[in-house]
Write an enzyme that holds these catalytic residues in place. Structure first.
Site, PDB file in Angstrom:
ATOM      1  N   GLU A 163     -11.986 -14.344  -9.239  1.00 44.04           N
ATOM      2  CA  GLU A 163     -13.411 -14.629  -9.031  1.00 44.04           C
ATOM      3  C   GLU A 163     -13.683 -14.849  -7.542  1.00 44.04           C
ATOM      4  O   GLU A 163     -12.985 -15.609  -6.890  1.00 44.04           O
ATOM      5  CB  GLU A 163     -13.809 -15.862  -9.850  1.00 44.04           C
ATOM      6  CG  GLU A 163     -15.274 -16.180  -9.793  1.00 44.04           C
ATOM      7  CD  GLU A 163     -16.133 -14.924 -10.012  1.00 44.04           C
ATOM      8  OE1 GLU A 163     -16.028 -14.322 -11.084  1.00 44.04           O
ATOM      9  OE2 GLU A 163     -16.887 -14.552  -9.102  1.00 44.04           O
ATOM     10  N   LYS A 222      -7.017 -11.636  -3.865  1.00 46.92           N
ATOM     11  CA  LYS A 222      -7.806 -12.882  -3.917  1.00 46.92           C
ATOM     12  C   LYS A 222      -7.304 -13.876  -2.869  1.00 46.92           C
ATOM     13  O   LYS A 222      -8.096 -14.467  -2.126  1.00 46.92           O
ATOM     14  CB  LYS A 222      -7.730 -13.483  -5.332  1.00 46.92           C
ATOM     15  CG  LYS A 222      -8.357 -14.846  -5.470  1.00 46.92           C
ATOM     16  CD  LYS A 222      -9.855 -14.858  -5.189  1.00 46.92           C
ATOM     17  CE  LYS A 222     -10.363 -16.275  -5.025  1.00 46.92           C
ATOM     18  NZ  LYS A 222     -11.772 -16.347  -4.669  1.00 46.92           N
ATOM     19  N   CYS A 278     -10.608 -24.246  -2.794  1.00 45.07           N
ATOM     20  CA  CYS A 278      -9.857 -22.977  -2.757  1.00 45.07           C
ATOM     21  C   CYS A 278      -9.175 -22.629  -1.433  1.00 45.07           C
ATOM     22  O   CYS A 278      -8.005 -22.266  -1.439  1.00 45.07           O
ATOM     23  CB  CYS A 278     -10.787 -21.840  -3.141  1.00 45.07           C
ATOM     24  SG  CYS A 278     -11.314 -21.962  -4.848  1.00 45.07           S
TER      25      CYS A 278
END
Ligand code: NAD
Length: 465
Positions: A163, A222, A278
């Site tokens: 995501e 990612k 993150c």
């Protein structure tokens, strides 16, 4: 898309909640169930008052209002949802390990493994299992091995679908994603699984924005995307320190280099440092992976992005202390903002936590105002650091709901989050309220230096002398 009518998402957090809400909204014929073992979180997602949702994102409550209990459900019945689903998204947290091998760097995969084991135990029909969580390269292999060796003989296809949403703009990012990445096996059944997942996103995104790769490229991309974004922030923050010592202005430098189409203008805002759940965790993970393959120089290169970010937070706190005549002991310092960025209630790794901790070590008395973050979260963030006792944290730091009143008899204000409302405050009134000289430290560069100085403030802005 054939036969896919039910989706289950394990993990009702900042990713699972918004992503599944948007899928439910865009695909009315699909039934989406978001499950979590945290009952309190599920109750909040089901709260009638949409202001009590556990995640604040602009536009989210409006979507939930139209989809919830129609084709979007929040539940603690994990097994039931797994059993019924054709596609299972795993969207659980993958924090940095705090123990054992890889402590402080590697991703803790215990929640992922628990999910995989649970799916293996419960599934009675073929499933597509989608890694939505950010995972180290080759995790799909581990999930596959668990599912194939402990399952009930049903077929599992594992896909990586990281995501890329940013908190604060999650709904918009999901609706207008630059790209969707789907990694999967190159076998006929792997291809079918990738096309099935792609068909969901094709409900609202053009097909050319949906990129298919192998699993490892997807997982690695990612981590690399977050590392590159964070690297830009650390790069401009390193220059902000230089600007403060010279007559250069970091905003002018950002603008000058950002106009170069090879560089581009995004992610060049200097600040008190990046936060969020993150960036740091994903870079540490990249560093760990590089080191585990013996690539010392690669690991050191990326680690520097974190080192620079820590320096920026420390520098901001130290500047407050030295400017307040080298002592903040007993001085009231008001924090505007605690969230790691505006338009979210997420505080994970927020710069505010570390700046507060450094000032509390010097015995400052901090008063925090944030429009979306609760007192409970703020104390939990500080207690987690374990620098001092919870009682001491509560004695030295207070959380308030009235931002202007908070400035009465304050020595300084530090802006830690770029909430728009801070720009609209009556700064003349605030100046009146404060002790003189009235110091403002703008860690987000949201206020105009000349205006603030004209109002009588001693004004310090990151990246300007
Ligand atoms: N937050 C972001 O902006 C963002 C963006 C992109 C990717 N990601 C990645 O997405 C993943 C999830 O992040 P998040 O911010 O949503 O985390 P989060 O902590 O907000 O939510 C994770 C949820 O998973 C639940 N959970 C854990 N184990 C479970 C289990 N076995 N069964 C059911 N529920 C379980 C937890 O209770 C929690 O509510 C992470 O890997 C993160 O790196 C996050």
């Amino acid at each position: 898309m054939k036969n896919t009518t039910k989706i289950c998402c394990i993990g009702a957090g900042y990713v699972g909640g918004p992503t599944m809400s948007v899928i439910a909204n865009q695909c009315p014929e699909i039934q989406v169930t978001v499950v979590d073992i945290n009952e309190n979180r599920i109750n909040q997602w089901n709260d009638e008052d949409l202001d009590n949702l556990p995640v604040y994102e602009p536009g989210l409550k409006e979507i939930i209002a139209t989809t919830r209990n129609k084709n979007l459900f929040f539940s603690t019945e994990v097994d039931k949802a797994i059993e019924e689903a054709d596609i299972i998204f795993i969207s659980v947290n993958t924090p940095t390990k705090t123990y054992g091998k890889g402590k402080g760097q590697a991703a803790d995969l215990k929640y992922i493994e628990l999910c995989a084991r649970n799916i293996a135990k419960v599934a009675k029909t073929d499933k597509i299992v989608v890694e939505k969580s950010t995972l180290p390269v080759r995790t799909a292999g581990a999930i596959k091995s668990i599912l194939e060796n402990t399952g009930n003989g049903v077929n599992f296809e594992i896909l990586s679908n990281p995501e890329f949403l940013a908190e604060g703009t999650a709904v918009d990012d999901l609706m207008n994603a630059d790209r969707v990445l789907i990694g999967g096996d190159d076998t006929p059944s792997g291809q079918r699984a990738k096309d099935t997942l792609s068909a969901i996103y094709e409900h609202w995104l053009p097909k050319e924005r949906i990129l298919q790769t192998n699993v490892w490229s997807s997982e690695l991309s990612k981590l690399v995307a977050n590392a590159f974004l964070a690297q830009r922030v650390s790069s401009i923050n390193s220059i902000s320190a230089l600007c403060e010592r010279t007559d250069a202005n970091v905003a002018e430098v950002s603008r000058a280099i950002g106009y170069d189409s090879r560089i581009g203008s995004k992610f060049l805002n200097s600040s008190v440092g990046f936060g969020g759940s993150c960036f740091q965790k994903d870079i540490l993970n990249l560093v760990y992976i590089a080191r585990s393959f013996g690539l010392q120089e690669v690991a050191d290169y990326w680690e520097q992005v974190i080192i620079m970010n820590d320096y920026q937070k420390r520098r901001f706190a130290e500047n407050i202390i030295s400017t307040l005549y080298n002592t903040v002991s007993g001085k009231k310092i008001v924090f505007y903002g605690w969230a790691f960025k505006k338009d979210t209630n997420d505080t994970r790794e927020s710069a505010a936590i570390y700046v507060a901790d450094a000032l509390l070590e010097e015995r400052a008395e901090i008063v925090v105002y944030d429009p979306k973050v609760s007192e409970k979260t703020i104390y939990a963030d500080l207690d987690y650091l374990n620098t001092r006792s919870p009682e001491e944290n509560r004695r030295l730091l207070k959380v308030v709901k009235e931002p202007i009143k908070a400035t009465e008899d304050a020595h300084a204000i530090a802006i830690l989050t770029e909430w728009d409302e801070f720009k609209t405050y009556d700064w003349d009134k605030i100046h009146n309220n404060m002790l003189k000289p009235a110091f403002v430290f703008d860690g987000r560069r949201i206020l105009d230096s000349e205006t603030m100085k004209a109002k009588g403030f001693e004004f310090y802005k990151i990246g300007q002398s």
